[in-house]
Enzyme design. Structure first.
Site, short mmCIF file in Angstrom:
data_model
loop_
_atom_site.label_atom_id
_atom_site.label_comp_id
_atom_site.label_asym_id
_atom_site.label_seq_id
_atom_site.Cartn_x
_atom_site.Cartn_y
_atom_site.Cartn_z
N GLU A 263 -7.12 16.25 -1.05
CA GLU A 263 -5.76 16.93 -1.17
C GLU A 263 -5.98 17.97 -2.32
OE1 GLU A 263 -3.28 13.63 -2.34
OE2 GLU A 263 -3.80 12.59 -0.33
N HIS A 286 1.71 13.82 -0.18
CA HIS A 286 1.48 12.48 -1.00
C HIS A 286 2.69 12.47 -1.97
CE1 HIS A 286 -1.98 10.15 -2.87
NE2 HIS A 286 -0.96 9.27 -3.03
P1 NAI Z 1 -2.25 -4.04 -2.94
O1 NAI Z 1 -3.33 -4.12 -3.51
O2 NAI Z 1 -0.78 -4.83 -3.38
O3 NAI Z 1 -2.26 -4.65 -1.40
C1 NAI Z 1 -3.21 -4.02 -0.52
C2 NAI Z 1 -3.43 -5.19 0.39
O4 NAI Z 1 -4.32 -4.73 1.40
C3 NAI Z 1 -3.94 -6.54 -0.20
O5 NAI Z 1 -3.33 -7.56 0.33
C4 NAI Z 1 -5.63 -6.44 0.32
O6 NAI Z 1 -6.02 -7.98 0.71
C5 NAI Z 1 -5.41 -5.83 1.82
N1 NAI Z 1 -6.50 -5.22 2.11
C6 NAI Z 1 -7.60 -4.82 1.78
N2 NAI Z 1 -8.61 -4.43 2.62
C7 NAI Z 1 -8.07 -4.79 3.84
C8 NAI Z 1 -8.60 -4.55 5.32
N3 NAI Z 1 -9.69 -3.92 5.45
N4 NAI Z 1 -7.72 -4.97 6.17
C9 NAI Z 1 -6.52 -5.50 6.15
N5 NAI Z 1 -6.11 -5.70 4.71
C10 NAI Z 1 -6.79 -5.28 3.48
O7 NAI Z 1 -1.66 -2.68 -2.81
P2 NAI Z 1 -0.59 -1.64 -2.55
O8 NAI Z 1 0.09 -1.60 -4.07
O9 NAI Z 1 0.22 -2.53 -1.54
O10 NAI Z 1 -1.00 -0.31 -2.25
C11 NAI Z 1 -1.54 -0.21 -0.95
C12 NAI Z 1 -1.77 1.36 -0.71
O11 NAI Z 1 -0.83 1.98 -0.87
C13 NAI Z 1 -2.93 1.48 -1.79
O12 NAI Z 1 -3.90 2.37 -1.03
C14 NAI Z 1 -2.45 2.68 -2.61
O13 NAI Z 1 -3.26 3.49 -3.31
C15 NAI Z 1 -1.13 3.49 -1.68
N6 NAI Z 1 -0.45 4.01 -2.57
C16 NAI Z 1 0.35 4.99 -2.06
C17 NAI Z 1 1.21 5.93 -2.49
C18 NAI Z 1 1.54 7.08 -2.10
O14 NAI Z 1 2.17 7.92 -2.86
N7 NAI Z 1 1.48 7.36 -0.69
C19 NAI Z 1 1.74 5.16 -3.90
C20 NAI Z 1 1.30 4.22 -4.19
C21 NAI Z 1 0.28 3.08 -3.53
#
Ligand code: NAI
Length: 406
Positions: A263, A286
């Protein structure tokens, strides 16, 4: 510690909701517009105890080595890649961030995209901008009754689950952990089952070795013909060239992508995406978590962590320092906050120094991680400065701070 004009320097236009929290704790704020770099950054860090940054300011090992009075860094954002966390820990500098304040913003954008993809809203709008009246119901669907597959059922995934059910969608999810379903959502036994059963798949996993290209050619092939894919998680999770092939072949009916393998660092850099120009593909820069509400919440949350750290030494939810939750210091007690190298014998040396001054230790807290140890002692008033000087000059001491009765 010199008496600086301010206690905390806030860079990069951090939302003003931080100010009230910090001022209420008696902290004096200095602000600089935008991010700082080079000599200017080093000079400003040399005269502050704490700094608040967002994603642009780079706090490298070299920069931190010159910030000898810096005790705390607040990253008023989600990520902490811009800070050398290991170097900060080696200097006993506590780093905080706000990992979940924009959960709702991402969830709402994802919901909007689920509907937009089902109705081909972006295609229709683009065509009308170009002067084409294209009124047709073909390939336009209500989301009610459709099946949403959520991969990664953490903060964001589970929130989307609730919102999607309220629209009448059926929700399936897959997570590597055994997480509880919200509402009527159903867990799938594996990713393959979710891909085969969902009309639209949305990804909310972190960036790890295990999630790199989680969705590639083989996974896209397992999806229902014409199903759509949303990636608002991290750019490494989807193989974009495989997705382009599937979109061109129309085996995948649409996509919404907010995150990319590489990015641009600023808004002035040109950006090329392998999916540009394709039908029914929503591309966003993003912005999933970028709302004014999220900024406001991030500022308030990080400011609270900084204020508590400054007032009590609490490091709960720090990303680089042993986490210790501390009560308010009793008003007649001295609190010694001591970061030192985690080697045997330091605690007994500290006890001996304090015992020599015939002062009682009334409470003691200790946490270690790897090579770093954080000890907090509440004790009676120490006469003179000898004991504190000796504690500070122990070979193992990395950084010491003292909170005293007024
Ligand atoms: P979180 O940590 O609360 O949830 C992530 C979940 O994914 C966890 O329950 C974990 O067990 C699960 N997980 C991990 N590896 C996995 C796999 N291989 N298969 C299935 N499940 C798996 O994280 P949150 O806060 O929900 O964020 C999720 C994603 O969103 C992150 O990558 C974060 O960086 C991204 N994000 C993007 C934003 C944007 O602006 N587009 C803003 C905020 C977050």
């Amino acid at each position: 510690m010199p008496n600086f004009e301010s206690d905390i320097l806030l860079l990069e236009s951090i939302h003003s909701s931080a100010d009230g929290v910090l001022i209420d704790e008696g902290l004096r704020i200095a602000r600089a517009v935008g991010s700082l770099e080079g000599d200017e950054l080093v000079a400003r860090l040399a005269t502050t105890r704490m700094v608040g940054i967002r994603s642009k300011t780079q706090l490298t090992r070299e920069t931190l080595a010159q910030a000898s009075h810096l005790q705390c860094i607040g990253c008023f954002c989600i990520g902490t890649n811009q800070v050398d966390l290991e170097a900060a820990a080696e200097h006993g500098i506590t780093v905080f961030n706000s990992p979940f304040s924009n959960t709702r913003s991402v969830a709402e954008m994802t919901l909007a995209e689920i509907i937009a993809l089902h109705r081909r809203l972006f295609d229709r709008s683009m065509r009308l901008h170009q002067g084409h009246w294209d009124k047709s119901a073909t390939a336009a669907h209500e989301v009610r009754g459709r099946t949403l597959g959520i991969v990664g059922y953490g903060h964001i995934g589970s929130q989307i689950s609730v919102l999607a059910e309220s629209l009448g969608m059926r929700v399936l999810y897959h997570d590597i952990l055994p997480v509880m379903p919200m509402g009527n959502a159903r867990a799938c036994s594996d990713l393959g089952e979710l891909l085969e059963r969902s009309d639209i798949v949305t990804l909310h996993v972190p960036e790890t070795e295990g999630t790199r290209h989680l969705i590639g050619a083989a996974e896209l092939e397992r999806m229902k013909p014409g199903a759509a894919l949303i990636n608002n998680a991290r750019g490494s999770v989807v193989d974009l060239s495989a997705l382009r092939t599937a979109l061109e072949a129309r085996t995948i009916g649409g996509a919404a992508i907010d995150v990319y393998p590489e990015e641009p660092r600023s808004n002035t850099v040109d950006f090329e995406c392998p999916l540009a120009g394709l039908d029914n593909v929503i591309l966003t820069p993003h912005i999933g978590g970028s709302t004014e509400e999220a900024q406001e919440q991030i500022a308030a949350e990080v400011a609270v962590k900084i204020a508590r750290f400054d007032a009590t030494g609490t490091t709960t939810s720090s990303v680089n320092i042993p986490e210790v939750e501390l009560p308010v210091r009793p008003p007649d007690q001295v609190r010694i906050l001591h970061f030192h190298r985690n080697v045997p014998g330091v605690l007994s040396k500290m006890h001996a120094i304090i015992a020599e001054h015939e002062v009682n230790i009334t409470a003691e807290y200790l946490r270690t991680t790897g090579g770093l140890s954080y000890v907090i002692m509440d004790c009676g008033r120490l006469k003179g400065t000898d004991a504190l000087q000796r504690l500070e000059s122990l070979d193992e001491t990395i950084r010491m701070r003292v909170l005293r009765p007024d």
